[in-house]
Write an enzyme that holds these catalytic residues in place. Structure first.
Site, PDB file in Angstrom:
ATOM      1  N   ASP A   1       2.929  -4.568   8.032  1.00 11.97           N
ATOM      2  CA  ASP A   1       1.721  -3.785   7.800  1.00 11.97           C
ATOM      3  C   ASP A   1       0.554  -4.764   7.921  1.00 11.97           C
ATOM      4  O   ASP A   1       0.273  -5.534   6.993  1.00 11.97           O
ATOM      5  CB  ASP A   1       1.777  -3.136   6.413  1.00 11.97           C
ATOM      6  CG  ASP A   1       0.453  -2.457   6.049  1.00 11.97           C
ATOM      7  OD1 ASP A   1      -0.527  -2.598   6.811  1.00 11.97           O
ATOM      8  OD2 ASP A   1       0.415  -1.799   4.994  1.00 11.97           O
TER       9      ASP A   1
ATOM     10  N   HIS B   1       0.872  -1.186   0.000  1.00  3.12           N
ATOM     11  CA  HIS B   1       0.000   0.000   0.000  1.00  3.12           C
ATOM     12  C   HIS B   1       0.909   1.237   0.000  1.00  3.12           C
ATOM     13  O   HIS B   1       2.022   1.188   0.531  1.00  3.12           O
ATOM     14  CB  HIS B   1      -0.835  -0.058   1.280  1.00  3.12           C
ATOM     15  CG  HIS B   1      -1.906   0.963   1.418  1.00  3.12           C
ATOM     16  ND1 HIS B   1      -1.651   2.264   1.789  1.00  3.12           N
ATOM     17  CD2 HIS B   1      -3.254   0.874   1.264  1.00  3.12           C
ATOM     18  CE1 HIS B   1      -2.800   2.923   1.852  1.00  3.12           C
ATOM     19  NE2 HIS B   1      -3.783   2.111   1.541  1.00  3.12           N
TER      20      HIS B   1
ATOM     21  N   GLN C   1      -4.696  -5.249   6.977  1.00  3.25           N
ATOM     22  CA  GLN C   1      -5.721  -6.154   6.419  1.00  3.25           C
ATOM     23  C   GLN C   1      -5.683  -7.537   7.057  1.00  3.25           C
ATOM     24  O   GLN C   1      -6.449  -8.413   6.650  1.00  3.25           O
ATOM     25  CB  GLN C   1      -5.534  -6.294   4.891  1.00  3.25           C
ATOM     26  CG  GLN C   1      -5.697  -5.008   4.115  1.00  3.25           C
ATOM     27  CD  GLN C   1      -7.126  -4.475   4.103  1.00  3.25           C
ATOM     28  OE1 GLN C   1      -8.076  -5.156   4.498  1.00  3.25           O
ATOM     29  NE2 GLN C   1      -7.291  -3.233   3.676  1.00  3.25           N
TER      30      GLN C   1
ATOM     31  N   CYS D   1      -4.776   2.588  -3.601  1.00  5.50           N
ATOM     32  CA  CYS D   1      -3.520   3.041  -2.991  1.00  5.50           C
ATOM     33  C   CYS D   1      -2.396   2.032  -3.215  1.00  5.50           C
ATOM     34  O   CYS D   1      -1.548   1.811  -2.336  1.00  5.50           O
ATOM     35  CB  CYS D   1      -3.673   3.308  -1.492  1.00  5.50           C
ATOM     36  SG  CYS D   1      -4.840   4.597  -1.123  1.00  5.50           S
TER      37      CYS D   1
ATOM     38  N   LYS E   1     -10.665  -0.536  10.398  1.00  4.19           N
ATOM     39  CA  LYS E   1     -10.817  -1.729   9.558  1.00  4.19           C
ATOM     40  C   LYS E   1     -11.183  -2.957  10.385  1.00  4.19           C
ATOM     41  O   LYS E   1     -11.266  -4.061   9.877  1.00  4.19           O
ATOM     42  CB  LYS E   1      -9.518  -1.994   8.782  1.00  4.19           C
ATOM     43  CG  LYS E   1      -9.220  -0.922   7.738  1.00  4.19           C
ATOM     44  CD  LYS E   1      -8.008  -1.276   6.928  1.00  4.19           C
ATOM     45  CE  LYS E   1      -7.445  -0.091   6.170  1.00  4.19           C
ATOM     46  NZ  LYS E   1      -8.220   0.290   4.988  1.00  4.19           N
TER      47      LYS E   1
HETATM   48  N1  PLP Z   1      -1.898  -0.731   4.608  1.00  8.79           N
HETATM   49  C1  PLP Z   1      -2.862  -1.462   4.043  1.00  8.79           C
HETATM   50  C2  PLP Z   1      -2.562  -2.848   3.571  1.00  8.79           C
HETATM   51  C3  PLP Z   1      -4.144  -0.936   3.896  1.00  8.79           C
HETATM   52  O1  PLP Z   1      -5.104  -1.662   3.312  1.00  8.79           O
HETATM   53  C4  PLP Z   1      -4.391   0.379   4.356  1.00  8.79           C
HETATM   54  C5  PLP Z   1      -5.714   1.002   4.158  1.00  8.79           C
HETATM   55  O2  PLP Z   1      -6.397   0.737   3.207  1.00  8.79           O
HETATM   56  C6  PLP Z   1      -3.355   1.088   4.950  1.00  8.79           C
HETATM   57  C7  PLP Z   1      -2.123   0.501   5.061  1.00  8.79           C
HETATM   58  C8  PLP Z   1      -3.566   2.472   5.476  1.00  8.79           C
HETATM   59  O3  PLP Z   1      -4.455   2.466   6.525  1.00  8.79           O
HETATM   60  P1  PLP Z   1      -4.994   3.851   7.138  1.00  8.79           P
HETATM   61  O4  PLP Z   1      -5.549   4.622   5.980  1.00  8.79           O
HETATM   62  O5  PLP Z   1      -6.048   3.405   8.100  1.00  8.79           O
HETATM   63  O6  PLP Z   1      -3.849   4.518   7.793  1.00  8.79           O
END
Ligand code: PLP
Length: 419
Positions: free
Chosen positions: A209, A132, A212, A374, A235
């Protein structure tokens, strides 16, 4: 993989949906909502909303500051929330749990604090092609500041990491491996423990990270043996504006504060300051007090259902959806088979824009996401600019997957008829 049928459901999904008022919504004046955008954000059960409402109505004051009843109560609830998250993650120590604004904030905290203090020109950070943007850009910014280099472990055409290349990418220059546990596009479940073991053998730290993965299965940070784990409250049934950075105690203790201000200090003079101990050192200013209480209520709710049950159930929904979508004409599903993926499916349809498809589904009440999610480098790697993503949670039902199928059939008919 066998599909989960209504008889085999590990819970009464209809009564559980009663906890989520929004799922009973009708949109556009009468179209029932089918919410399949859970990878973007999940919905909140009454239990989370009530925990937050009660906090605002009867338990709210600033934390760690006042010597008065409400402030003590609020502080207890905030710190109890940290205890809950510690148990949820199986972290060794409660002060290894830092409350942040979300995954993005957690990763930026590590890049700014640990990264700026430890990286130099010539050092390397290893990411993967399926990250991401929030696990790419902070490291690119760090590279601009320090001269370090960002490298990317490749992804196969089938949407899996090329683990065989890991030994070539891990060198004595690699200081950090930062990897997504479950891809937010492909759904691919990555072998985190294996990656951590091999990175540690090479002398690198590992950030996971887990945005998900934490909401959809059991997380044990000690079993992973990761040095940092980042995720978001919104999430996993919690509110937005709160997330977590788990960090190994010894590493967090060695890191300088990132944000400066109130609460993160032990002492301030006109000449300088002495930072506070963990976790306050990384929680400058008034923290997200009520969101933390909401996050703890969400973690309790998920644990009551059982994260293994959630994972198994979602795999059934995903298998059902994958079988249905793969039968559609001109469709390409991104990522691996249902056994290897979390509860989401991104796909592209020949000759149809992802946005048009999502809007046509929306007219039928089906909420999905379209775009690059993203993850522009991943889409570029797979030779597409955008995809449509349906993502599931434990409150979705096999009937909703069927509704997605019907809506897709209709959308493709409508869009293919257009000049
Ligand atoms: N990393 C992953 C794999 C994500 O799916 C997301 C959000 O879609 C993020 C990071 C970023 O999360 P946040 O926007 O809650 O900071």
């Amino acid at each position: 993989m066998s599909m989960t049928t209504a008889d085999e459901l590990p819970w009464d999904v209809e009564s559980l949906r009663g906890d989520f008022p929004i799922l009973a919504s009708e949109i556009y004046g009468g179209v029932p909502l089918t919410y399949l955008d859970n990878a973007a954000t999940t919905q909140r059960p009454r239990q989370v909303i009530e925990a937050m409402t009660t906090a605002y109505e009867r338990q709210y004051a600033n934390v760690h500051r006042g010597l008065h009843y409400l402030s003590e109560l609020s502080t207890d609830l905030y710190e109890n929330a940290r205890d809950t998250v510690q148990r949820f993650l199986n972290a060794r120590r409660v002060h290894e749990v830092i409350f942040t604004a979300g995954t993005t904030a957690s990763i930026n905290l590590v890049a700014r604090s640990w990264g700026d203090a430890n990286l130099r020109a010539g050092d390397e950070i290893l990411l993967t092609e399926m990250e991401h943007h929030s696990n790419i850009v902070p490291w690119q910014q760090l590279a601009c500041r320090t001269g370090c280099r960002v490298r990317f472990l490749p992804v196969t055409d089938g949407g899996q990491l090329v683990l065989d290349a890991l030994d070539d990418f891990l060198t004595e220059r690699t200081k950090l491996v930062s990897v997504v546990a479950v891809s937010n596009v492909l759904g691919t479940i990555n072998p985190v423990s294996t990656i951590v073991r091999r990175a540690h053998q090479a002398g690198a730290l590992v950030l996971v990270d887990a945005a998900q993965s934490v909401p959809h299965g059991t997380t044990d940070v000690q079993a992973w043996d990761a040095d940092f784990v980042a995720f978001s409250g919104h999430k996993m049934l919690g509110p937005s504006g709160i997330g977590v950075l788990y960090g190994r105690e010894t590493i967090l203790e060695s890191m300088p504060p990132f944000l400066g201000g109130g609460s993160m200090i032990r002492r301030v003079t006109l000449e300088g300051f002495e930072p506070a101990d963990l976790p306050s050192r990384f929680e400058a200013g008034t923290p997200p007090i009520v969101p933390a209480i909401g996050l703890a209520a969400a973690a309790d709710y998920l644990q009551q259902i059982g994260l293994e049950n959630i994972h198994r159930y979602e795999q059934g929904l995903t298998a059902q959806a994958q079988a249905m979508i793969s039968r559609l004409d001109g469709v390409r599903i991104l990522g691996p088979g249902p056994d290897l993926r979390g509860g989401m499916i991104s796909f592209v349809v020949e000759g149809i824009q992802a946005n048009d498809l999502a809007m046509t589904l929306d007219e039928q009440g089906v909420a999905v996401r379209a775009g690059h999610h993203c993850a522009m480098p991943l889409h570029a790697r797979l030779g597409v600019s955008a995809s449509t993503r349906a993502s599931f949670y434990f409150y979705n039902t096999p009937a909703e997957i069927e509704r997605l199928g019907e809506a897709l059939h209709k959308a493709l008919r409508v869009l293919r008829r257009k000049p």
